[in-house]
Design an enzyme around this catalytic site. Structure first.
Site, short mmCIF file in Angstrom:
data_model
loop_
_atom_site.label_atom_id
_atom_site.label_comp_id
_atom_site.label_asym_id
_atom_site.label_seq_id
_atom_site.Cartn_x
_atom_site.Cartn_y
_atom_site.Cartn_z
N ASP A 111 0.86 -1.19 0.00
CA ASP A 111 0.00 0.00 0.00
C ASP A 111 0.90 1.24 0.00
O ASP A 111 2.11 1.14 0.19
CB ASP A 111 -0.92 0.00 1.24
CG ASP A 111 -1.90 1.18 1.25
OD1 ASP A 111 -2.31 1.64 0.17
OD2 ASP A 111 -2.26 1.65 2.36
N CYS A 130 -4.52 -1.50 -2.04
CA CYS A 130 -4.69 -0.07 -2.29
C CYS A 130 -5.57 0.09 -3.53
O CYS A 130 -5.21 -0.38 -4.61
CB CYS A 130 -3.31 0.56 -2.53
SG CYS A 130 -3.37 2.29 -3.00
N THR A 156 -6.31 2.92 -4.99
CA THR A 156 -5.76 3.96 -5.87
C THR A 156 -4.73 3.36 -6.82
O THR A 156 -4.63 3.75 -7.98
CB THR A 156 -5.14 5.09 -5.01
OG1 THR A 156 -6.05 5.42 -3.96
CG2 THR A 156 -4.84 6.31 -5.83
N CYS A 214 -11.06 2.89 -0.09
CA CYS A 214 -9.65 3.19 0.21
C CYS A 214 -9.34 2.37 1.45
O CYS A 214 -10.12 2.38 2.42
CB CYS A 214 -9.46 4.67 0.50
SG CYS A 214 -7.83 5.07 1.20
N1 DGL Z 1 -4.85 3.15 0.78
C1 DGL Z 1 -4.97 3.71 -0.51
C2 DGL Z 1 -6.23 3.22 -1.22
O1 DGL Z 1 -6.77 2.17 -0.91
C3 DGL Z 1 -4.81 5.18 -0.78
C4 DGL Z 1 -4.22 6.19 0.07
C5 DGL Z 1 -3.43 7.22 -0.72
O2 DGL Z 1 -3.99 8.24 -1.18
O3 DGL Z 1 -2.25 6.96 -0.91
O4 DGL Z 1 -6.70 3.84 -2.14
#
Ligand code: DGL
Length: 271
Positions: free
Chosen positions: A15, A79, A81, A193
């Site tokens: 992540d 993650c 993103t 997220c």
């Molecule tokens: N933990 C990440 C996700 O699931 C994102 C956090 C970030 O903006 O880096 O999207």
């Protein structure tokens, strides 16, 4: 037989920060004896603000180094993103099985009673074609409000490290999730997220009305168990966490790692 069959080595969970620990915890429930390397790309946090092509190249390059260093049996991109952007490039480039984390739009569309759901994501995930395709493919009959919260991941990081959080800012960032259309109200908010489940108590306290906060971690853990199949992911070596910033972890971070049964492993760091 899982795609990881015949492989040995740890499960690498990746992540941009410590949010992926929500996924790690669900995987541990399924695979209590597995050995993990947790990688937080904190040098690049938050991913939510990055330009897509640059972020994609960055993650592909970093993953090459991590695979060479740790020879994992499987990699979990914990993650949204990153997953909504780089999974095809990673799968094309590397033979290790990847499990991604993408917004739980399909289960939300199946579970909603009001037909109004919100997807609480980072600004990056909100913009992705992948996310919009999920909505088109699985939630055509629902009203879906996509919310890209600019500061929530950082608030979750703070909370997890034992630092204070800004309740006013959190309330403001989640407010667009609460939609009322023709007397029908949002009843499900997808936590898109991996940082956000750590804020769940704060979110519930600041909600404009009660909703179900949908955390995909248990579903991801099920998928990881299938992929890993008979791979030899157990072992005597301890599970550890790497931070790409290479910094000495703070007391709050050490406590968090201890709670996650990880040792700070910046010695066998990214080459
Ligand atoms: N933990 C990440 C996700 O699931 C994102 C956090 C970030 O903006 O880096 O999207």
């Amino acid at each position: 037989m899982g795609e990881g069959e015949g492989r040995s080595g740890p499960i690498l969970v990746f992540d941009s920060g410590v949010g992926g620990l929500s996924v790690l915890s669900a995987i541990r429930t399924r695979l209590p004896d597995a050995r993990f390397v947790y990688v937080a790309d904190d040098a690049a946090f938050p991913y939510g603000d990055w330009e897509e092509a640059v972020l994609c190249d960055h993650i592909v390059a970093l993953m090459g180094d991590l695979i060479a260093a740790h020879d994992p049996a499987a990699i979990v991109i914990a993650c949204n993103t990153a997953s909504t952007l780089v999974l095809p490039s990673l799968r094309e480039r590397f033979s290790v099985p990847f499990v991604g984390t993408v917004p739980a739009i399909k289960p939300a569309a199946e579970q909603t009673r009001s037909g109004v759901v919100a997807v609480l994501a980072t600004p990056g995930t909100m913009k992705r074609d992948y996310t919009r395709d999920l909505i088109r493919s699985f939630a055509g009959a629902c009203h879906v409000r996509l919310v890209g919260a600019p500061g929530l991941a950082a608030e979750a990081e703070a909370l997890m490290r034992g630092e204070p959080v800004d309740h006013g800012r959190i309330a403001e960032e989640i407010a667009p999730c609460f939609v009322e259309i023709d007397g029908r109200c949002t009843d499900i908010v997808v936590l898109a997220c991996t940082h956000y489940p750590f804020l769940s108590e704060v979110l519930a306290g600041l909600a404009q009305w009660p909703v179900t906060w949908l955390d995909p971690a248990p579903a991801i853990a099920r998928r990881v168990a299938t992929v890993v199949g008979g791979a030899e992911v157990a072992g005597d070596a301890p599970s550890f966490a790497i931070f790409t910033s290479g910094g000495e972890p703070s007391a709050g971070l050490r406590a968090l790692l201890a709670k996650s049964a990880l040792i700070a492993g910046n010695t066998p760091a990214v080459p």
